[in-house]
Design a protein around this motif. Structure first.
Motif, PDB file in Angstrom:
ATOM      1  N   LEU A 146       0.827  -1.208   0.000  1.00  0.00           N
ATOM      2  CA  LEU A 146       0.000   0.000   0.000  1.00  0.00           C
ATOM      3  C   LEU A 146       0.862   1.259   0.000  1.00  0.00           C
ATOM      4  O   LEU A 146       0.529   2.254  -0.655  1.00  0.00           O
ATOM      5  CB  LEU A 146      -0.918   0.008   1.230  1.00  0.00           C
ATOM      6  CG  LEU A 146      -1.982  -1.089   1.291  1.00  0.00           C
ATOM      7  CD1 LEU A 146      -2.714  -1.043   2.629  1.00  0.00           C
ATOM      8  CD2 LEU A 146      -2.964  -0.952   0.146  1.00  0.00           C
ATOM      9  N   ASN A 147       1.971   1.233   0.738  1.00  0.00           N
ATOM     10  CA  ASN A 147       2.843   2.405   0.831  1.00  0.00           C
ATOM     11  C   ASN A 147       3.585   2.681  -0.469  1.00  0.00           C
ATOM     12  O   ASN A 147       3.813   3.834  -0.828  1.00  0.00           O
ATOM     13  CB  ASN A 147       3.856   2.224   1.962  1.00  0.00           C
ATOM     14  CG  ASN A 147       3.252   2.441   3.332  1.00  0.00           C
ATOM     15  OD1 ASN A 147       2.191   3.052   3.469  1.00  0.00           O
ATOM     16  ND2 ASN A 147       3.912   1.931   4.360  1.00  0.00           N
ATOM     17  N   SER A 188      -1.734  -1.956  -5.637  1.00  0.00           N
ATOM     18  CA  SER A 188      -2.643  -2.261  -4.538  1.00  0.00           C
ATOM     19  C   SER A 188      -4.090  -2.319  -5.012  1.00  0.00           C
ATOM     20  O   SER A 188      -4.878  -3.149  -4.552  1.00  0.00           O
ATOM     21  CB  SER A 188      -2.512  -1.213  -3.430  1.00  0.00           C
ATOM     22  OG  SER A 188      -1.209  -1.191  -2.902  1.00  0.00           O
ATOM     23  N   LEU A 189      -4.419  -1.446  -5.954  1.00  0.00           N
ATOM     24  CA  LEU A 189      -5.780  -1.418  -6.477  1.00  0.00           C
ATOM     25  C   LEU A 189      -6.128  -2.744  -7.143  1.00  0.00           C
ATOM     26  O   LEU A 189      -7.216  -3.291  -6.961  1.00  0.00           O
ATOM     27  CB  LEU A 189      -5.918  -0.269  -7.487  1.00  0.00           C
ATOM     28  CG  LEU A 189      -7.321   0.114  -7.933  1.00  0.00           C
ATOM     29  CD1 LEU A 189      -8.147   0.601  -6.755  1.00  0.00           C
ATOM     30  CD2 LEU A 189      -7.249   1.197  -9.014  1.00  0.00           C
ATOM     31  N   GLY A 190      -5.178  -3.285  -7.894  1.00  0.00           N
ATOM     32  CA  GLY A 190      -5.410  -4.567  -8.545  1.00  0.00           C
ATOM     33  C   GLY A 190      -5.499  -5.704  -7.555  1.00  0.00           C
ATOM     34  O   GLY A 190      -6.361  -6.589  -7.677  1.00  0.00           O
ATOM     35  N   MET A 245      -9.538   5.230 -11.308  1.00  0.00           N
ATOM     36  CA  MET A 245     -10.855   4.787 -10.860  1.00  0.00           C
ATOM     37  C   MET A 245     -11.776   4.520 -12.055  1.00  0.00           C
ATOM     38  O   MET A 245     -12.577   3.587 -12.033  1.00  0.00           O
ATOM     39  CB  MET A 245     -11.474   5.828  -9.918  1.00  0.00           C
ATOM     40  CG  MET A 245     -10.702   6.023  -8.620  1.00  0.00           C
ATOM     41  SD  MET A 245     -10.334   4.450  -7.772  1.00  0.00           S
ATOM     42  CE  MET A 245     -11.988   3.887  -7.391  1.00  0.00           C
ATOM     43  N   TRP A 246     -11.647   5.347 -13.088  1.00  0.00           N
ATOM     44  CA  TRP A 246     -12.427   5.105 -14.303  1.00  0.00           C
ATOM     45  C   TRP A 246     -11.996   3.780 -14.952  1.00  0.00           C
ATOM     46  O   TRP A 246     -12.832   2.998 -15.403  1.00  0.00           O
ATOM     47  CB  TRP A 246     -12.257   6.257 -15.279  1.00  0.00           C
ATOM     48  CG  TRP A 246     -12.609   5.909 -16.700  1.00  0.00           C
ATOM     49  CD1 TRP A 246     -11.783   5.881 -17.776  1.00  0.00           C
ATOM     50  CD2 TRP A 246     -13.896   5.521 -17.195  1.00  0.00           C
ATOM     51  NE1 TRP A 246     -12.465   5.495 -18.903  1.00  0.00           N
ATOM     52  CE2 TRP A 246     -13.764   5.267 -18.576  1.00  0.00           C
ATOM     53  CE3 TRP A 246     -15.155   5.355 -16.601  1.00  0.00           C
ATOM     54  CZ2 TRP A 246     -14.825   4.863 -19.378  1.00  0.00           C
ATOM     55  CZ3 TRP A 246     -16.218   4.939 -17.398  1.00  0.00           C
ATOM     56  CH2 TRP A 246     -16.050   4.705 -18.770  1.00  0.00           C
ATOM     57  N   LEU A 247     -10.692   3.523 -14.954  1.00  0.00           N
ATOM     58  CA  LEU A 247     -10.187   2.263 -15.507  1.00  0.00           C
ATOM     59  C   LEU A 247     -10.719   1.069 -14.721  1.00  0.00           C
ATOM     60  O   LEU A 247     -11.053   0.037 -15.297  1.00  0.00           O
ATOM     61  CB  LEU A 247      -8.655   2.249 -15.499  1.00  0.00           C
ATOM     62  CG  LEU A 247      -7.953   3.203 -16.460  1.00  0.00           C
ATOM     63  CD1 LEU A 247      -6.434   3.097 -16.292  1.00  0.00           C
ATOM     64  CD2 LEU A 247      -8.345   2.909 -17.902  1.00  0.00           C
ATOM     65  N   LEU A 248     -10.806   1.221 -13.397  1.00  0.00           N
ATOM     66  CA  LEU A 248     -11.330   0.152 -12.566  1.00  0.00           C
ATOM     67  C   LEU A 248     -12.770  -0.170 -12.958  1.00  0.00           C
ATOM     68  O   LEU A 248     -13.142  -1.340 -13.113  1.00  0.00           O
ATOM     69  CB  LEU A 248     -11.256   0.543 -11.089  1.00  0.00           C
ATOM     70  CG  LEU A 248     -11.907  -0.425 -10.101  1.00  0.00           C
ATOM     71  CD1 LEU A 248     -11.273  -1.805 -10.192  1.00  0.00           C
ATOM     72  CD2 LEU A 248     -11.812   0.115  -8.677  1.00  0.00           C
ATOM     73  N   PHE A 249     -13.580   0.863 -13.123  1.00  0.00           N
ATOM     74  CA  PHE A 249     -14.974   0.664 -13.528  1.00  0.00           C
ATOM     75  C   PHE A 249     -15.038  -0.028 -14.887  1.00  0.00           C
ATOM     76  O   PHE A 249     -15.812  -0.980 -15.096  1.00  0.00           O
ATOM     77  CB  PHE A 249     -15.707   2.006 -13.584  1.00  0.00           C
ATOM     78  CG  PHE A 249     -17.092   1.914 -14.161  1.00  0.00           C
ATOM     79  CD1 PHE A 249     -18.140   1.387 -13.409  1.00  0.00           C
ATOM     80  CD2 PHE A 249     -17.340   2.348 -15.453  1.00  0.00           C
ATOM     81  CE1 PHE A 249     -19.417   1.287 -13.949  1.00  0.00           C
ATOM     82  CE2 PHE A 249     -18.617   2.255 -15.997  1.00  0.00           C
ATOM     83  CZ  PHE A 249     -19.654   1.720 -15.242  1.00  0.00           C
ATOM     84  N   TYR A 304      -3.106  -5.070 -16.467  1.00  0.00           N
ATOM     85  CA  TYR A 304      -2.895  -5.021 -17.914  1.00  0.00           C
ATOM     86  C   TYR A 304      -3.445  -3.710 -18.499  1.00  0.00           C
ATOM     87  O   TYR A 304      -2.788  -3.036 -19.287  1.00  0.00           O
ATOM     88  CB  TYR A 304      -3.580  -6.225 -18.562  1.00  0.00           C
ATOM     89  CG  TYR A 304      -3.685  -6.171 -20.073  1.00  0.00           C
ATOM     90  CD1 TYR A 304      -2.694  -6.701 -20.880  1.00  0.00           C
ATOM     91  CD2 TYR A 304      -4.802  -5.592 -20.697  1.00  0.00           C
ATOM     92  CE1 TYR A 304      -2.795  -6.661 -22.262  1.00  0.00           C
ATOM     93  CE2 TYR A 304      -4.914  -5.534 -22.066  1.00  0.00           C
ATOM     94  CZ  TYR A 304      -3.907  -6.079 -22.849  1.00  0.00           C
ATOM     95  OH  TYR A 304      -4.007  -6.020 -24.219  1.00  0.00           O
ATOM     96  N   THR A 305      -4.660  -3.365 -18.079  1.00  0.00           N
ATOM     97  CA  THR A 305      -5.314  -2.151 -18.600  1.00  0.00           C
ATOM     98  C   THR A 305      -4.553  -0.895 -18.169  1.00  0.00           C
ATOM     99  O   THR A 305      -4.361   0.038 -18.967  1.00  0.00           O
ATOM    100  CB  THR A 305      -6.768  -2.078 -18.115  1.00  0.00           C
ATOM    101  OG1 THR A 305      -7.454  -3.270 -18.523  1.00  0.00           O
ATOM    102  CG2 THR A 305      -7.476  -0.862 -18.681  1.00  0.00           C
ATOM    103  N   TYR A 306      -4.120  -0.880 -16.926  1.00  0.00           N
ATOM    104  CA  TYR A 306      -3.371   0.266 -16.418  1.00  0.00           C
ATOM    105  C   TYR A 306      -2.071   0.455 -17.199  1.00  0.00           C
ATOM    106  O   TYR A 306      -1.750   1.565 -17.648  1.00  0.00           O
ATOM    107  CB  TYR A 306      -3.080   0.067 -14.934  1.00  0.00           C
ATOM    108  CG  TYR A 306      -2.099   1.078 -14.358  1.00  0.00           C
ATOM    109  CD1 TYR A 306      -2.453   2.414 -14.210  1.00  0.00           C
ATOM    110  CD2 TYR A 306      -0.815   0.691 -13.989  1.00  0.00           C
ATOM    111  CE1 TYR A 306      -1.565   3.337 -13.700  1.00  0.00           C
ATOM    112  CE2 TYR A 306       0.082   1.608 -13.480  1.00  0.00           C
ATOM    113  CZ  TYR A 306      -0.294   2.928 -13.339  1.00  0.00           C
ATOM    114  OH  TYR A 306       0.607   3.844 -12.841  1.00  0.00           O
TER     115      TYR A 306
END
Length: 277
Positions: free
Chosen positions: A17-18, A24-26, A262-266, A231-233
């Motif tokens: 996280l640090n 971390s999002l993935g 956040m948009w990529l996550l959605f 992959y998308t990021y």
């Protein structure tokens, strides 16, 4: 789970996280058991990388040698007083991670202490150890003992790790080449870096991405979401690098804003549902 192991795994999670909000999002999109294992791998990888990239006021070779020895001892004893290594030995044993992947990774990290310019052989060795082998460690977790599936996904996993690392090389040119004097790409003179050469490197990376994508689709849905997000990021990073002139790449680090992440996550959540149909 005993308290000591839980605490060690918490240290690996906190390290992740640090150091990397994107990674971390993935990881957070994975199920809880898989999260613990991937955090344990990332914590180990991050600490090794930190030694060779940051501790310039220390005897880096001595510190790294001690880290390697502690790693071997932790895996042999299935225990370490270093919480990062204790959590790493846990994931190594739980998912039967091949020692060869660990050795390859540590060899690449050691190369950063001794080499600043690479030829084709050393470049391939470095990319395999620093990225592909780490991807294979994660694949051991994702396949959870299914050796047949693991064997089928080795090639795309290696392609994905290689693509990720090469994007990192291009994104970090300022830090690596200008500040640390490192030149990873063989035969490339970054003092004369131009758009044609940049395009050649981007085409190579795109081909690896395309080959890796089929492997991502073969993962089970719960695991695929996290890998697809990474992959998308990185694909968005590659797009941004493609749109940035060669001279500008040398002077700034391409980034993806938190809002766009956040948009990529959605977007990936929707895609993963479609791929699961």
């Amino acid at each position: 789970m005993d308290l000591y192991l839980k605490n060690a795994l918490d240290c690996s999670r906190k390290t992740t996280l640090n150091y990397s909000t994107s990674f971390s999002l993935g990881v957070r999109s994975l199920d809880y058991e898989t999260q613990k294992a991937i955090y344990a791998i990332y914590g180990f990888v991050r600490f090794a990388d930190e030694i060779v990239d940051t501790f310039y006021d220390q005897d880096q070779e001595a510190v790294f040698s001690d880290f390697v020895q502690q790693t071997d001892e932790a895996i042999t004893a299935s225990f370490s007083t270093n919480p990062i290594l204790h959590s790493f030995q846990w994931v190594v044993h739980k998912y039967d991670i091949d020692q060869a992947y660990i050795d390859a990774f540590l060899k690449s990290m050691e190369m950063d202490l001794k080499m600043t310019v690479h030829d084709k052989n050393s470049f391939d060795t470095y990319v395999y150890g620093s990225a592909e082998a780490v991807g294979l460690m994660c694949l051991c977790v994702f396949c959870a003992g299914d050796r047949e599936k693991f064997s089928k996904l080795v090639s795309p996993a290696r392609k994905l790790g290689s693509a990720f690392q090469k994007i990192n090389f291009l994104r970090d040119l300022k830090d690596d080449f200008k500040d640390r004097g490192r030149n990873y790409f063989p035969g490339v003179d970054f003092n004369r870096f131009d758009d044609d050469l940049k395009h050649r490197l981007e085409t190579e990376i795109q081909q690896e991405f395309d080959e890796a994508f089929e492997g991502i689709l073969a993962l089970q849905s719960s695991v695929r979401l996290g890998v697809l997000l990474a992959y998308t990021y990185y694909n968005e990073l590659l797009i941004k690098i493609k749109r940035t002139p060669a001279h500008a790449i040398m002077n700034k680090r391409c980034r993806i804003s938190d809002q766009y992440k956040m948009w990529l996550l959605f977007k990936v959540l929707v895609k993963n549902q479609i791929y699961s149909i």
